[in-house]
Scaffold this active site. Structure first.
Site, PDB file in Angstrom:
ATOM      1  N   ASP A   2       0.811  -1.218   0.000  1.00 44.18           N
ATOM      2  CA  ASP A   2       0.000   0.000   0.000  1.00 44.18           C
ATOM      3  C   ASP A   2       0.839   1.260   0.000  1.00 44.18           C
ATOM      4  OD1 ASP A   2      -2.918   0.160   0.149  1.00 44.18           O
ATOM      5  OD2 ASP A   2      -2.604  -1.521   1.514  1.00 44.18           O
ATOM      6  N   HIS A  19       2.580   3.783  -9.022  1.00 46.39           N
ATOM      7  CA  HIS A  19       2.621   2.339  -9.299  1.00 46.39           C
ATOM      8  C   HIS A  19       3.946   1.965  -9.967  1.00 46.39           C
ATOM      9  CE1 HIS A  19      -1.341   1.841  -7.814  1.00 46.39           C
ATOM     10  NE2 HIS A  19      -1.971   2.444  -8.813  1.00 46.39           N
ATOM     11  N   LEU A 113      14.130 -19.005  -4.298  1.00 44.41           N
ATOM     12  CA  LEU A 113      12.990 -18.268  -3.736  1.00 44.41           C
ATOM     13  C   LEU A 113      11.743 -18.624  -4.519  1.00 44.41           C
ATOM     14  CD1 LEU A 113      11.908 -15.853  -1.935  1.00 44.41           C
ATOM     15  CD2 LEU A 113      12.352 -14.386  -3.913  1.00 44.41           C
TER      16      LEU A 113
HETATM   17  C1  FPP Z   1      -2.431  -0.505  -3.309  1.00 43.87           C
HETATM   18  O1  FPP Z   1      -2.030   0.752  -2.865  1.00 43.87           O
HETATM   19  C2  FPP Z   1      -1.556  -0.970  -4.409  1.00 43.87           C
HETATM   20  C3  FPP Z   1      -2.024  -1.565  -5.545  1.00 43.87           C
HETATM   21  C4  FPP Z   1      -3.456  -1.822  -5.772  1.00 43.87           C
HETATM   22  C5  FPP Z   1      -1.106  -1.939  -6.661  1.00 43.87           C
HETATM   23  C6  FPP Z   1       0.182  -2.603  -6.284  1.00 43.87           C
HETATM   24  C7  FPP Z   1       1.058  -2.633  -7.485  1.00 43.87           C
HETATM   25  C8  FPP Z   1       2.394  -2.457  -7.485  1.00 43.87           C
HETATM   26  C9  FPP Z   1       3.184  -2.344  -6.259  1.00 43.87           C
HETATM   27  C10 FPP Z   1       3.166  -2.324  -8.751  1.00 43.87           C
HETATM   28  C11 FPP Z   1       3.054  -3.442  -9.722  1.00 43.87           C
HETATM   29  C12 FPP Z   1       3.349  -4.787  -9.149  1.00 43.87           C
HETATM   30  C13 FPP Z   1       4.259  -5.662  -9.632  1.00 43.87           C
HETATM   31  C14 FPP Z   1       4.344  -7.024  -9.049  1.00 43.87           C
HETATM   32  C15 FPP Z   1       5.172  -5.345 -10.729  1.00 43.87           C
HETATM   33  P1  FPP Z   1      -2.406   2.142  -3.542  1.00 43.87           P
HETATM   34  O2  FPP Z   1      -1.421   2.425  -4.590  1.00 43.87           O
HETATM   35  O3  FPP Z   1      -3.824   2.121  -3.936  1.00 43.87           O
HETATM   36  O4  FPP Z   1      -2.117   3.110  -2.371  1.00 43.87           O
HETATM   37  P2  FPP Z   1      -2.818   4.406  -1.807  1.00 43.87           P
HETATM   38  O5  FPP Z   1      -3.528   3.879  -0.591  1.00 43.87           O
HETATM   39  O6  FPP Z   1      -1.673   5.296  -1.466  1.00 43.87           O
HETATM   40  O7  FPP Z   1      -3.739   5.005  -2.810  1.00 43.87           O
END
Ligand code: FPP
Length: 228
Positions: A2, A19, A113
């Protein structure tokens, strides 16, 4: 994982930039985990409930996941990282589905891993699906059900109990993540936003884990001795 959105907003950037920074953190953390004493790592990349986000953000995340797998497969092979995906596959776009299949096949010999990426994953959906399967010859023991659950997540990886769950970005919820597998997980919640999470943060979470006393419902040895 997050905090991508907030990381970007604080810098005056679009959420997509958050992201992308999150994907760079994924790279760092996988490299650190492959070097360290971690046997299996599951990253929650896209929950089934994330489909409710705006189409532009969903499309961006799908692009990012596909590009990430294409770009990182060779490095995973070199580092002995075996990649598998948990979650539904039938709603993913064909390009991402076939990339997943290729990455899983090409990395299947990895022994350093076990990396699991949770994509279109919902623990409650997986449990509900496993519960509707007819009983198998191995019966209905916990371990038999765990294997059925792994199968219902469309993964060839075997069932895994979670030892340590780390949630970033100050959230203190499980959010439908590996609910069965986390029965005795140690939970570590950190305020660090995911794009800032790094090897030091991982080491600190593992330090906290080692300080926990894991009793699995029993008593610590000293007390057990007193009661005999
Ligand atoms: C949630 O926090 C995060 C997601 C829904 C996406 C996670 C994706 C990645 C870390 C990048 C892609 C993944 C890989 C494996 C390459 P949020 O971004 O919605 O956070 P916020 O609460 O700050 O809005």
């Amino acid at each position: 994982m997050d905090g991508n959105g907030r990381w970007a907003t604080r810098r005056g950037l679009p959420r997509t930039a958050g992201h992308a920074a999150g994907a760079r953190a994924v790279h760092r953390v996988i490299e650190a985990a492959a070097r360290g004493p971690i046997d299996a790592l599951t990253l929650y990349a896209f929950s089934s409930d994330n489909w409710s986000r705006p189409a532009g953000e969903v499309g961006n995340l799908m692009d990012l996941l596909e590009r990430y797998l294409v770009a990182e497969t060779d490095r995973c092979i070199a580092n002995g990282v075996r990649v598998s995906i948990i979650g539904r596959r039938d709603r993913l776009r064909p390009g991402l589905s076939s990339t997943i299949g290729q990455t899983e096949a090409l990395t299947c010999e990895g022994a350093n891993l076990r990396l699991r990426l949770a994509i279109d994953y919902s623990s409650r959906d997986a449990i509900a699906l496993a519960a509707t399967q007819p009983p198998c010859s191995t019966g209905t023991s916990r371990s038999a059900f765990a294997e059925r659950l792994a199968a219902s997540c469309n993964t060839t990886a075997t069932a895994l109990d979670v030892d340590l769950l780390i949630r970033t970005g100050g959230e203190r919820r499980l959010s439908d993540f590996l609910l069965w597998e986390c029965a005795y997980a140690e939970l570590v919640f950190v305020d660090t936003l995911w794009p800032d999470f790094d090897e030091d943060a991982l080491i600190e979470a593992m330090r906290q884990f080692r300080q926990r006393e894991r009793r699995f419902g029993g008593l610590e040895p000293a007390h057990a001795g007193n009661l005999r």
